[in-house]
Enzyme design. Structure first.
Site, PDB file in Angstrom:
ATOM      1  N   TRP A 159      60.697  82.721  13.735  1.00  0.00           N
ATOM      2  CA  TRP A 159      61.801  81.865  13.915  1.00  0.00           C
ATOM      3  C   TRP A 159      61.688  80.914  15.162  1.00  0.00           C
ATOM      4  CZ3 TRP A 159      62.952  82.876  18.916  1.00  0.00           C
ATOM      5  CH2 TRP A 159      62.615  84.215  19.496  1.00  0.00           C
ATOM      6  N   ASN A 160      60.569  81.052  16.025  1.00  0.00           N
ATOM      7  CA  ASN A 160      60.482  80.267  17.118  1.00  0.00           C
ATOM      8  C   ASN A 160      60.104  79.073  16.852  1.00  0.00           C
ATOM      9  OD1 ASN A 160      57.977  81.317  16.632  1.00  0.00           O
ATOM     10  ND2 ASN A 160      57.567  81.425  18.741  1.00  0.00           N
ATOM     11  N   LYS A 183      57.743  82.446   3.122  1.00  0.00           N
ATOM     12  CA  LYS A 183      59.000  83.359   3.322  1.00  0.00           C
ATOM     13  C   LYS A 183      58.899  83.091   5.036  1.00  0.00           C
ATOM     14  CE  LYS A 183      60.043  87.241   5.505  1.00  0.00           C
ATOM     15  NZ  LYS A 183      61.334  86.768   6.279  1.00  0.00           N
ATOM     16  N   PRO A 184      60.139  82.147   5.162  1.00  0.00           N
ATOM     17  CA  PRO A 184      60.450  81.877   6.695  1.00  0.00           C
ATOM     18  C   PRO A 184      61.205  83.104   7.311  1.00  0.00           C
ATOM     19  CG  PRO A 184      61.939  80.835   5.357  1.00  0.00           C
ATOM     20  CD  PRO A 184      61.214  81.446   4.272  1.00  0.00           C
ATOM     21  N   ALA A 185      61.536  82.939   8.478  1.00  0.00           N
ATOM     22  CA  ALA A 185      62.453  84.237   9.110  1.00  0.00           C
ATOM     23  C   ALA A 185      63.741  83.923   8.481  1.00  0.00           C
ATOM     24  CB  ALA A 185      62.484  83.987  10.730  1.00  0.00           C
ATOM     25  N   GLY A 236      53.665  86.422  13.571  1.00  0.00           N
ATOM     26  CA  GLY A 236      54.861  87.056  13.937  1.00  0.00           C
ATOM     27  C   GLY A 236      54.445  88.142  15.058  1.00  0.00           C
ATOM     28  N   SER A 237      54.998  89.304  14.984  1.00  0.00           N
ATOM     29  CA  SER A 237      54.658  90.042  15.923  1.00  0.00           C
ATOM     30  C   SER A 237      53.425  90.916  15.701  1.00  0.00           C
ATOM     31  CB  SER A 237      56.138  91.185  16.228  1.00  0.00           C
ATOM     32  OG  SER A 237      56.146  91.752  14.862  1.00  0.00           O
ATOM     33  N   GLU A 258      48.482  85.751  13.235  1.00  0.00           N
ATOM     34  CA  GLU A 258      48.738  85.034  14.329  1.00  0.00           C
ATOM     35  C   GLU A 258      49.602  85.685  14.958  1.00  0.00           C
ATOM     36  OE1 GLU A 258      49.991  83.420  17.117  1.00  0.00           O
ATOM     37  OE2 GLU A 258      50.773  81.797  16.057  1.00  0.00           O
ATOM     38  N   LEU A 259      49.503  86.436  16.041  1.00  0.00           N
ATOM     39  CA  LEU A 259      50.211  87.771  16.390  1.00  0.00           C
ATOM     40  C   LEU A 259      50.800  87.384  17.787  1.00  0.00           C
ATOM     41  CD1 LEU A 259      48.496  90.858  14.959  1.00  0.00           C
ATOM     42  CD2 LEU A 259      50.282  89.128  13.933  1.00  0.00           C
ATOM     43  N   CYS A 292      54.567  82.078  21.322  1.00  0.00           N
ATOM     44  CA  CYS A 292      53.473  82.974  21.577  1.00  0.00           C
ATOM     45  C   CYS A 292      52.400  82.687  22.534  1.00  0.00           C
ATOM     46  CB  CYS A 292      52.679  83.237  19.948  1.00  0.00           C
ATOM     47  SG  CYS A 292      52.139  82.024  19.346  1.00  0.00           S
ATOM     48  N   GLU A 391      54.836  92.030  25.198  1.00  0.00           N
ATOM     49  CA  GLU A 391      55.081  90.850  25.111  1.00  0.00           C
ATOM     50  C   GLU A 391      56.665  90.269  25.237  1.00  0.00           C
ATOM     51  OE1 GLU A 391      54.864  88.919  21.198  1.00  0.00           O
ATOM     52  OE2 GLU A 391      54.017  87.019  21.947  1.00  0.00           O
TER      53      GLU A 391
HETATM   54  P1  ADP Z   1      59.537  88.520  15.708  1.00  0.00           P
HETATM   55  O1  ADP Z   1      59.584  89.277  16.834  1.00  0.00           O
HETATM   56  O2  ADP Z   1      59.029  86.918  16.219  1.00  0.00           O
HETATM   57  O3  ADP Z   1      60.895  88.234  14.891  1.00  0.00           O
HETATM   58  P2  ADP Z   1      58.646  89.846  13.441  1.00  0.00           P
HETATM   59  O4  ADP Z   1      57.131  89.953  13.230  1.00  0.00           O
HETATM   60  O5  ADP Z   1      59.749  90.592  13.434  1.00  0.00           O
HETATM   61  O6  ADP Z   1      58.564  88.822  14.579  1.00  0.00           O
HETATM   62  O7  ADP Z   1      59.127  88.507  12.149  1.00  0.00           O
HETATM   63  C1  ADP Z   1      58.212  87.528  11.910  1.00  0.00           C
HETATM   64  C2  ADP Z   1      58.207  87.283  10.405  1.00  0.00           C
HETATM   65  O8  ADP Z   1      57.973  88.559   9.815  1.00  0.00           O
HETATM   66  C3  ADP Z   1      59.781  87.160   9.812  1.00  0.00           C
HETATM   67  O9  ADP Z   1      59.592  86.240   8.809  1.00  0.00           O
HETATM   68  C4  ADP Z   1      60.153  88.527   9.346  1.00  0.00           C
HETATM   69  O10 ADP Z   1      61.416  88.298   8.428  1.00  0.00           O
HETATM   70  C5  ADP Z   1      59.038  88.866   8.737  1.00  0.00           C
HETATM   71  N1  ADP Z   1      58.972  90.546   8.741  1.00  0.00           N
HETATM   72  C6  ADP Z   1      59.645  91.369   9.754  1.00  0.00           C
HETATM   73  N2  ADP Z   1      59.228  92.651   9.151  1.00  0.00           N
HETATM   74  C7  ADP Z   1      58.440  92.535   8.095  1.00  0.00           C
HETATM   75  C8  ADP Z   1      57.884  93.466   7.013  1.00  0.00           C
HETATM   76  N3  ADP Z   1      57.955  94.815   7.339  1.00  0.00           N
HETATM   77  N4  ADP Z   1      56.944  92.744   6.264  1.00  0.00           N
HETATM   78  C9  ADP Z   1      56.857  91.651   6.048  1.00  0.00           C
HETATM   79  N5  ADP Z   1      57.379  90.679   6.963  1.00  0.00           N
HETATM   80  C10 ADP Z   1      58.084  90.983   7.829  1.00  0.00           C
END
Ligand code: ADP
Length: 489
Positions: A159-160, A183-185, A236-237, A258-259, A292, A391
């Protein structure tokens, strides 16, 4: 020239995009999208299901042969046309992005223009997905390699930077002939929908790019378990990245990650402490540190730390917080309530372990609504403060001292992350020692904004695998095929 459409207006309902059609969720469910500056809903988006994701993957599979068969030049025409439309509509799309994410309008516009650059860059780079001709060791044999699109891609974004980060996956994948499901956030789908509008209008055939949103785990599981998906690209995370990696291992599925990051920002005594402190404050608090590659551990040489801290505190206090749509706003709201609460906990944790709070540390009470947090500076931190170990993704600037190059390198590398690092010095030897010694995928030397479309972006250690942008950005979407030919005598 097409008329530039406005941003999505309040109350607009948008759907999933599957196989060239905008469709409701198969469950009929809709999800509100909220504005973090006002805490009000601005729109609704269809909230899909695993079944919808499966349909999108099927559509991408069916579209793949036709898309891959086009020449890179023909694919480039569509992607470049999309880039042109994105540029024309940048103001409207930026408003949408500011409203769903919170960042100030000029930053949002910067993200949209960067997205246009990404589509244009990869449209061209796709024409250069060269193979090799390899000298033979046996008479009468010939060896060559083709670079082949990896197949249907499942892309997940955060989402950032909801548009820029997914475009780094879409553009190279589409340029080389892959098809994709994005798939976006859940919280920030609208500006990406605007990008889909541009791609569609530019002539992207049905099924080539699909947009789904829904329960993240269900969609992630479908990407992992559906054999049609050959590649998952995730930003993402680190936690979710590890989960996807475990799942993908079971299917030997290609993966780019890309974490998270925890970038050191190191200032040597030959740098100008005033100028660097001002740059540090701009770099740190941009998007409230929800970046990030945000600098998040500041190491300042002990000879200049006093001046650096004094200037940084004054600059942080001067930053203009406000609704990102208002002219002059430098810092918008944090993205959501949870993010703000987590920031408060990080500050409490550091203070409880002996840190000194020099400014900020709390929700900005000038605002009745919205997740506005005062830019925060801490000194006197202990190594176990969570803001240094986890982080942070928060508007918090922890400042520490160091004395020698070796100490600076050891401190910079004292983390599981290795995404970005920043070094401020005018000394050539120091520059090279730091650039060679720091474990990070990107190092800005006297440069707080190193990311650019033509240079590789990605991390070492637990910050991920693979590189996005640049010519290396194509590699994740290509397989190498070796063709060995035996000629007749
Ligand atoms: P953030 O801390 O930036 O929200 P996330 O890793 O939770 O990081 O989210 C990044 C993306 O990963 C979002 O699109 C979120 O919906 C998706 N996401 C979260 N959990 C899962 C999962 N178990 N499997 C696939 N995608 C996921």
């Amino acid at each position: 020239m097409s008329a530039a459409p406005a941003a999505l207006s309040t109350g607009t309902y948008r759907q999933l995009y599957i196989n060239g059609q905008w469709v409701d969720s198969s469950s009929g469910k809709r999800n509100p999208v909220n504005n973090p500056a006002t805490e009000e809903p601005i729109s609704e988006v269809a909230f899909g299901t695993r079944e919808d994701c499966k349909k999108a993957i099927e559509a991408a599979k069916n579209a793949m042969p036709g898309w891959a068969k086009l020449t890179a030049w023909d694919r480039a025409k569509i992607l470049k046309k999309a880039a042109e439309l994105i540029r024309e509509r940048a103001d409207g799309i930026a408003r949408t992005l500011t409203m769903e994410q919170g960042k100030p309008l000029p930053e949002a516009k910067g993200e949209i223009l960067q997205t246009a650059d990404t589509f244009e860059w990869f449209a061209e780079e796709g024409k250069r997905a060269y193979g090799d001709i390899i000298p033979n060791s046996v008479p009468g044999k010939r060896h060559l390699t083709f670079r082949h699109p990896v197949g249907v891609v499942g892309a997940i974004g955060p989402w950032n930077f909801p548009v820029a980060l997914l475009s780094r996956k879409m553009a190279p994948a589409l340029a080389v002939g892959c098809t994709i499901v994005c798939k976006p956030a859940t919280q920030t789908p609208l500006s990406l929908i605007n990008i889909f509008d541009c791609l569609i209008e530019a002539g992207l055939p049905a099924g080539v790019a699909n947009f789904v949103i829904g329960p993240a785990k269900d969609i992630g599981d479908e990407f992992i378990e559906n054999p049609i998906v050959r590649k998952i690209s995730f930003t993402g995370s680190t936690e979710v990245g590890k989960m996807l990696m475990r799942g993908a291992a079971g299917h030997v599925k290609r993966l780019s990650l890309e974490l998270g990051g925890h970038a050191p920002f190191i200032v040597f005594p030959d740098a100008d402490p005033e100028a660097v402190a001002k740059a540090a404050v701009m770099g740190k608090f941009r998007n409230n540190g929800q970046v990030c590659i945000s600098p998040s551990r500041f190491f300042v040489h002990k000879d200049i730390s006093k001046k650096f801290i004094e200037v940084a505190v004054a600059a942080a206090k001067n930053l203009k917080l406000g609704n990102g749509l208002d002219a002059g706003t430098e810092i918008g709201p944090m993205f959501e309530k949870k993010a703000m609460e987590n920031t408060i906990k990080l500050v409490e944790d550091a203070s409880g372990k002996g840190a000194t709070l020099l400014t900020g540390g709390k929700r900005c009470d000038r605002f009745a609504k919205g997740y506005f947090f005062e830019p925060t500076i801490l000194t006197g931190l202990t190594d176990d403060a969570r803001v240094l170990t986890d982080e942070p993704f928060a508007p918090v600037m922890p400042i520490m001292e160091f004395s020698t190059i070796d100490e600076a390198i050891a401190k910079a590398n004292n983390t599981a992350y290795g995404l970005a690092a920043y070094v401020f010095t005018n000394d050539l030897t120091t520059t090279f020692k730091m650039a060679e010694g720091i474990e990070a995928g990107m190092i800005g030397v006297n440069d707080p904004v190193p990311a650019t479309v033509q240079a590789p972006f990605g991390g070492m250690k637990e910050s991920g695998m693979g590189r996005e942008l640049s010519r290396e950005g194509l590699d994740g979407y290509l397989e190498t095929k070796h063709i060995s030919i035996r000629l007749k005598d």
